[in-house]
Design a protein around this motif. Structure first.
Motif, PDB file in Angstrom:
ATOM      1  N   SER A 690       0.850  -1.187   0.000  1.00  0.00           N
ATOM      2  CA  SER A 690       0.000   0.000   0.000  1.00  0.00           C
ATOM      3  C   SER A 690       0.879   1.228   0.000  1.00  0.00           C
ATOM      4  O   SER A 690       2.049   1.180   0.410  1.00  0.00           O
ATOM      5  CB  SER A 690      -0.922  -0.002   1.238  1.00  0.00           C
ATOM      6  N   LYS A 691       0.315   2.372  -0.504  1.00  0.00           N
ATOM      7  CA  LYS A 691       1.100   3.610  -0.588  1.00  0.00           C
ATOM      8  C   LYS A 691       1.618   4.015   0.790  1.00  0.00           C
ATOM      9  O   LYS A 691       0.915   3.902   1.788  1.00  0.00           O
ATOM     10  CB  LYS A 691       0.253   4.737  -1.160  1.00  0.00           C
ATOM     11  N   GLY A 692       2.893   4.510   0.778  1.00  0.00           N
ATOM     12  CA  GLY A 692       3.487   4.995   2.031  1.00  0.00           C
ATOM     13  C   GLY A 692       4.191   3.916   2.828  1.00  0.00           C
ATOM     14  O   GLY A 692       4.831   4.208   3.834  1.00  0.00           O
ATOM     15  N   ASP A 693       4.071   2.613   2.378  1.00  0.00           N
ATOM     16  CA  ASP A 693       4.746   1.541   3.100  1.00  0.00           C
ATOM     17  C   ASP A 693       6.261   1.606   2.889  1.00  0.00           C
ATOM     18  O   ASP A 693       6.736   2.070   1.848  1.00  0.00           O
ATOM     19  CB  ASP A 693       4.236   0.174   2.627  1.00  0.00           C
ATOM     20  N   LYS A 694       6.988   1.087   3.887  1.00  0.00           N
ATOM     21  CA  LYS A 694       8.422   0.881   3.732  1.00  0.00           C
ATOM     22  C   LYS A 694       8.636  -0.441   3.022  1.00  0.00           C
ATOM     23  O   LYS A 694       8.060  -1.473   3.417  1.00  0.00           O
ATOM     24  CB  LYS A 694       9.129   0.855   5.090  1.00  0.00           C
ATOM     25  N   VAL A 695       9.450  -0.385   1.954  1.00  0.00           N
ATOM     26  CA  VAL A 695       9.691  -1.591   1.165  1.00  0.00           C
ATOM     27  C   VAL A 695      11.200  -1.788   0.973  1.00  0.00           C
ATOM     28  O   VAL A 695      11.988  -0.849   1.066  1.00  0.00           O
ATOM     29  CB  VAL A 695       8.995  -1.500  -0.211  1.00  0.00           C
ATOM     30  N   ARG A 696      11.531  -3.053   0.689  1.00  0.00           N
ATOM     31  CA  ARG A 696      12.929  -3.385   0.377  1.00  0.00           C
ATOM     32  C   ARG A 696      13.034  -3.676  -1.107  1.00  0.00           C
ATOM     33  O   ARG A 696      12.221  -4.441  -1.643  1.00  0.00           O
ATOM     34  CB  ARG A 696      13.393  -4.596   1.159  1.00  0.00           C
ATOM     35  N   ILE A 697      14.012  -3.048  -1.780  1.00  0.00           N
ATOM     36  CA  ILE A 697      14.276  -3.332  -3.198  1.00  0.00           C
ATOM     37  C   ILE A 697      15.126  -4.583  -3.232  1.00  0.00           C
ATOM     38  O   ILE A 697      16.297  -4.583  -2.800  1.00  0.00           O
ATOM     39  CB  ILE A 697      14.992  -2.154  -3.877  1.00  0.00           C
ATOM     40  N   ILE A 698      14.592  -5.662  -3.721  1.00  0.00           N
ATOM     41  CA  ILE A 698      15.240  -6.976  -3.626  1.00  0.00           C
ATOM     42  C   ILE A 698      16.568  -6.994  -4.366  1.00  0.00           C
ATOM     43  O   ILE A 698      17.569  -7.510  -3.867  1.00  0.00           O
ATOM     44  CB  ILE A 698      14.287  -8.068  -4.175  1.00  0.00           C
ATOM     45  N   SER A 699      16.630  -6.434  -5.573  1.00  0.00           N
ATOM     46  CA  SER A 699      17.863  -6.522  -6.387  1.00  0.00           C
ATOM     47  C   SER A 699      19.010  -5.724  -5.810  1.00  0.00           C
ATOM     48  O   SER A 699      20.179  -6.010  -6.062  1.00  0.00           O
ATOM     49  CB  SER A 699      17.567  -6.056  -7.821  1.00  0.00           C
ATOM     50  N   GLN A 700      18.705  -4.661  -5.003  1.00  0.00           N
ATOM     51  CA  GLN A 700      19.763  -3.780  -4.493  1.00  0.00           C
ATOM     52  C   GLN A 700      19.906  -3.840  -2.987  1.00  0.00           C
ATOM     53  O   GLN A 700      20.785  -3.191  -2.417  1.00  0.00           O
ATOM     54  CB  GLN A 700      19.484  -2.326  -4.912  1.00  0.00           C
ATOM     55  N   ASP A 701      19.058  -4.572  -2.307  1.00  0.00           N
ATOM     56  CA  ASP A 701      19.064  -4.652  -0.846  1.00  0.00           C
ATOM     57  C   ASP A 701      19.025  -3.269  -0.230  1.00  0.00           C
ATOM     58  O   ASP A 701      19.780  -2.945   0.687  1.00  0.00           O
ATOM     59  CB  ASP A 701      20.295  -5.427  -0.358  1.00  0.00           C
ATOM     60  N   ASP A 728       7.438  -6.770  -8.857  1.00  0.00           N
ATOM     61  CA  ASP A 728       7.940  -7.995  -8.239  1.00  0.00           C
ATOM     62  C   ASP A 728       9.289  -7.793  -7.567  1.00  0.00           C
ATOM     63  O   ASP A 728       9.762  -8.678  -6.850  1.00  0.00           O
ATOM     64  CB  ASP A 728       8.062  -9.107  -9.304  1.00  0.00           C
ATOM     65  N   ASN A 729       9.940  -6.625  -7.806  1.00  0.00           N
ATOM     66  CA  ASN A 729      11.276  -6.362  -7.240  1.00  0.00           C
ATOM     67  C   ASN A 729      11.205  -5.707  -5.868  1.00  0.00           C
ATOM     68  O   ASN A 729      12.229  -5.341  -5.313  1.00  0.00           O
ATOM     69  CB  ASN A 729      12.079  -5.466  -8.206  1.00  0.00           C
ATOM     70  N   VAL A 730       9.984  -5.489  -5.326  1.00  0.00           N
ATOM     71  CA  VAL A 730       9.855  -4.883  -4.003  1.00  0.00           C
ATOM     72  C   VAL A 730       9.059  -5.807  -3.104  1.00  0.00           C
ATOM     73  O   VAL A 730       8.237  -6.610  -3.577  1.00  0.00           O
ATOM     74  CB  VAL A 730       9.155  -3.499  -4.093  1.00  0.00           C
ATOM     75  N   GLU A 731       9.332  -5.706  -1.794  1.00  0.00           N
ATOM     76  CA  GLU A 731       8.597  -6.465  -0.810  1.00  0.00           C
ATOM     77  C   GLU A 731       8.409  -5.616   0.428  1.00  0.00           C
ATOM     78  O   GLU A 731       9.284  -4.806   0.766  1.00  0.00           O
ATOM     79  CB  GLU A 731       9.323  -7.758  -0.471  1.00  0.00           C
ATOM     80  N   PRO A 732       7.285  -5.716   1.079  1.00  0.00           N
ATOM     81  CA  PRO A 732       7.055  -4.890   2.269  1.00  0.00           C
ATOM     82  C   PRO A 732       7.926  -5.361   3.433  1.00  0.00           C
ATOM     83  O   PRO A 732       8.280  -6.545   3.518  1.00  0.00           O
ATOM     84  CB  PRO A 732       5.563  -5.117   2.547  1.00  0.00           C
ATOM     85  N   GLU A 737      12.544  -2.958  10.831  1.00  0.00           N
ATOM     86  CA  GLU A 737      13.586  -3.174   9.816  1.00  0.00           C
ATOM     87  C   GLU A 737      13.942  -1.868   9.111  1.00  0.00           C
ATOM     88  O   GLU A 737      15.102  -1.588   8.822  1.00  0.00           O
ATOM     89  CB  GLU A 737      13.091  -4.205   8.794  1.00  0.00           C
ATOM     90  N   ALA A 738      12.947  -1.025   8.845  1.00  0.00           N
ATOM     91  CA  ALA A 738      13.213   0.265   8.187  1.00  0.00           C
ATOM     92  C   ALA A 738      14.044   1.166   9.079  1.00  0.00           C
ATOM     93  O   ALA A 738      14.981   1.847   8.623  1.00  0.00           O
ATOM     94  CB  ALA A 738      11.883   0.929   7.822  1.00  0.00           C
TER      95      ALA A 738
END
Length: 843
Positions: A690-701, A728-732, A737-738
């Motif tokens: 959802s908008k505003g969530d903290k996400v991790r970019i999988i390819s760049q960590d 598909d390159n992001v995950e909440p 963790e953020a």
């Protein structure tokens, strides 16, 4: 004892006419060099060697003498404690006691003792540990005997001041005690007689005992001289005073004199006895004394070489001259007294070009060049080092013949030209391919056309003989001959035609102009006379001379330009190489800083998490205690501030660099524009995003904030950078963790600041470059200046040593090209002088 042979010092070959003429040394100035060498000697022994020094042709002997001098030159530079006292010549005194019953005087015996002490000190100096450093001098010293028995024997009869000891023998001690006792008695009795005479009014009240002819006497008024019994020995100049030895003192003085004779006889007996002890070693001692003289001679040559700035060139057994930066030593000393610099010469004579024909204007340095060659080659073959630059090579000549100056003689009915022709006759008759001839103003003294023709024939003959030579001339036909004849090469003394001043520089390969018309104009000769002379000599000759001048001027101009371009290109290449190294080092440093920052941030985060967990636990446990809860919340805020990167003070230089990096990233981000998401488009609920969530970019960590997303793409904000990527390159991720990622980022900034501060504290403004080559030293100087500018440090100290000054000059050439360097200078003489350069920076 079998004495080793003294090394052959000289090869006296003047009687074989190896040197021509007989006043050769006076003409080239070697007589003054010989006097300077005498002044450097410590004793007459050394001066005797200087007087006997002569021209040699044996390669091995000359090479050995030169190497010995070079070894002693190093001793003067590195070992100032070398023995330099008591080089006494006692050879004649030693020879005088060869006959039985003869003896050495006390002074000679004392000189022998001190000379043996000096000999012992020299042998000890050249002990085996120095064998590798000074092989030739150590070899000489190893064959010398120090004769400790003779030194100890002399010590038994002489004291430290060179006087016979009272205990040299029992009899001498007894005699001297009696003399002392008797003299005391005489002194006391004289004082009694003097007081009585003063009481009787025979002597003045202020009179005292005097000595005349070795006798103690009383000064008596002439009117009373008959009233005091004794012998009158003298009267004053005015005749008012008579000097009388009282009668009762006469006998006592006679006894003292007899004892003095007995003392002298006993001393002679003692000296005769010690002469008998020395007699078996006379020849060995004479050889040892001559060794002292040889050491004094070699030391004097080394000392003069230091004053001349002379070195040992590469020596060859064949005839050749290849000198770099050669100077005339006497001219150099003369100019130095006037605070002027001498212009060195580069000169080369080889089998291919064995005769150098030098032309150029009068007072341009042709004769100086000629005499420089003659003097340096003669010095070399006399076993002396010569003032040339490292890398110079020279050979050996069997004879050196010169024709310099005016040799006219009224007694022998010789004109100037006749004397020159006689010299040329001798040259042609006696020269070969191992001879060196030096001829000044070749062909002058007669009608120019005829004189030039004869000179050209003689030059051709010398060339056919393979003779080596340096010849000066103004004749155009000789210049043409040198341009076409193999074996002969032209040379020119350069002249500044704009300022009308000689440059005193020799250029080999082209003829020089005499600049006759230009010099005539400079001194004010009427122009109409010069115009008439131009018409008489013909335009062809004038054009030839003019072309020579044009070539000289243009070549000098372009040579200057070429040298300047070389220096600039070298500086640019060095700077490019330095910047390349610095860039590579910066990249490596950045990697190390990031790695270190991550490690430290990871450790710090772990500690902070533990503190936060403890505080949260305590808050939960103390829900009812508001004050305690409030206090714990304050501690929590303090921990937050502690790890916040915005609260860490940044160094000004780091802030600037970070701003540049940020600006560069912004430019890159402009190229990546996120695809807009239409407002009316339905946002799918996919993968729990959802908008505003903290996400991790999988390819760049990497951790960012989700701005927009649809079924295919997502827009993620990384600070000020917007990135578009497949959904598909992001995950909440969770909030914890953020926050951990943000703290890690903050700790990296703190680490960079601390590392910079540590480097500034450890920075040293002094750099030791001794023993380095220029290509090693320059990059280190560049790095030091860069860091000094970064940290705002000035001045800097560069320790390069003195040596030959090459490293110092290369460093200073670089400093001149560095824009941040405002000035540089030598350190104060008390703190290193010319061996250290102080650099001021514009920081």
């Amino acid at each position: 004892m079998i004495r080793p042979e003294i090394s052959v010092r000289f090869l006296p070959l003047r009687t074989m006419k190896r040197i021509y003429p007989d006043n050769f040394e006076v003409k080239i100035g070697f007589d003054r060099v010989r006097e300077l060498l005498k002044d450097k000697c410590l004793s007459l022994l050394g001066e005797e060697h200087v007087e006997e020094m002569a021209f040699g042709t044996d390669f091995e002997s000359i090479h050995r003498q030169l190497r010995e001098t070079a070894e002693f030159q190093r001793i003067l530079a590195e070992f100032p404690n070398f023995p330099t006292s008591y080089y006494f010549d006692v050879r004649e005194a030693l020879k005088s006691i060869r006959l039985e019953g003869r003896f050495m005087e006390v002074e000679d015996l004392f000189d022998l003792k001190r000379a043996l002490d000096t000999l012992k000190a020299i042998v000890a100096f050249f002990a085996p540990p120095k064998q590798e450093i000074f092989p030739l001098l150590c070899g000489k010293a190893s064959r010398v005997q120090v004769y400790p028995y003779i030194s100890e024997r002399i010590d038994t009869i002489l004291n430290k001041t060179g006087q016979i000891r009272d205990n040299a023998s029992p009899e001498l001690g007894r005699i001297r005690r009696e003399i002392l006792s008797l003299q005391s008695s005489i002194s006391r009795r004289l004082q009694q007689i003097l007081k009585q005479a003063q009481h009787d009014g025979l002597v003045d009240e202020d009179a005292s005992v005097a000595v005349r002819d070795g006798r103690s006497v009383i000064p008596v008024l002439s009117a009373n001289k008959r009233k005091l019994k004794g012998i009158i020995y003298d009267e004053s100049a005015t005749g008012k005073t008579a000097y009388i030895e009282p009668s009762e003192i006469v006998e006592m003085n006679n006894e003292v004199r007899e004892l003095g004779y007995a003392e002298r006889r006993e001393i002679v007996r003692i000296l005769t006895a010690i002469a008998s002890d020395i007699r078996p070693y006379i020849d060995d001692l004479i050889w040892s004394v001559e060794f002292l003289g040889e050491m004094d001679f070699i030391r004097a040559k080394a000392a003069l070489a230091v004053e001349f700035g002379a070195i040992l060139p590469d020596l060859s057994d064949r005839s050749l001259i290849s000198w770099k930066k050669a100077v005339h030593p006497l001219l150099m000393m003369s100019l130095k007294r006037e605070n002027r610099q001498i212009v060195p010469l580069d000169i080369e004579l080889s089998d291919e070009n064995h005769i150098l024909l030098i032309s150029g204007p009068n007072a341009g340095g042709k004769s100086v060049c000629l005499k420089t060659v003659g003097l340096l080659q003669y010095m070399l073959q006399n076993g002396m080092l010569i003032p040339v630059q490292e890398g110079s090579r020279t050979g050996i000549f069997n004879s050196i013949l010169i024709d310099i100056g005016d040799e006219q003689s009224i007694e022998n009915d010789l004109s100037t030209y006749s004397s020159h022709l006689l010299n040329m006759k001798h040259f042609v008759k006696n020269c070969d391919n191992r001879s060196l001839v030096l001829i000044d103003e070749f062909g002058t003294g007669t009608e120019p056309m005829l004189g030039g023709a004869i000179a050209e024939s003689i030059l051709n003959r010398l060339n056919q003989l393979g003779t080596f030579g340096v010849i000066t001339t103004h004749y155009t036909n000789l210049k043409h001959f040198a341009s076409s004849a193999p074996g002969v090469i032209n040379g020119a003394m350069l002249y500044d035609s704009q300022r009308m001043d000689p440059l005193f520089q020799l250029e080999i390969g082209k003829p020089g102009s005499s600049f006759a018309f230009e010099i005539a104009r400079k001194i004010g000769l009427p122009e109409e006379i010069l115009q008439e002379a131009t018409e008489k000599v013909g335009s062809k000759h004038i054009d030839f001379d003019k072309n020579l001048r044009s070539i000289t001027r243009d070549k000098y101009y372009w040579e200057t330009k070429r040298q300047k371009i070389r220096r600039v290109e070298k500086t640019v290449d060095e700077l490019a190489e330095t910047y390349k190294k610095e860039l590579e080092e910066t990249r490596q440093m950045r990697k190390e800083i990031l790695k270190k920052a991550k490690d430290e941030a990871r450790e710090m985060l772990a500690g902070v998490n533990r503190q936060i967990e403890n505080i949260i636990r305590e808050i939960r446990e103390s829900q009812a205690e508001k004050e305690r809860t409030k206090q714990l919340r304050v501690e929590l805020e303090q921990i937050k501030v502690k790890v916040d990167p915005e609260t860490v003070p940044e160094d000004e230089s780091i802030a600037r660099k970070m701003a540049k990096l940020k600006k560069r990233d912004e430019k890159k981000s402009e190229k990546v524009k996120p695809e807009p998401v239409k407002a009316e488009e339905k946002v799918p609920e996919k993968k729990g995003l959802s908008k505003g969530d903290k996400v991790r970019i999988i390819s760049q960590d990497a951790i960012g904030e989700l701005v927009e997303f649809n079924e295919k793409t997502a827009v993620v904000a990384l600070g000020n950078l917007m990135m578009t990527m497949p959904v598909d390159n992001v995950e909440p991720i969770s909030g914890n963790e953020a926050r951990k990622a943000q703290k890690t980022k903050g700790r990296s900034g703190v680490s960079m600041t601390l590392d910079f501060s540590e480097r500034r504290m450890n920075f040293k403004s002094e750099l030791d470059l001794r023993g380095m080559r220029a290509e090693e030293a320059i990059p280190k100087v560049q790095n030091l200046i860069d860091e000094a500018v970064m940290f705002g440090v000035t001045p800097l100290r560069l320790l390069h040593g003195k040596g030959h000054g090459i490293l110092k000059e290369m460093i200073r050439n670089y400093l001149r090209s560095e824009p941040v360097v405002t000035s540089f200078r030598d350190e104060h003489v008390q703190f290193g002088g010319a061996g250290i350069t102080i650099v001021e920076l514009n920081v």
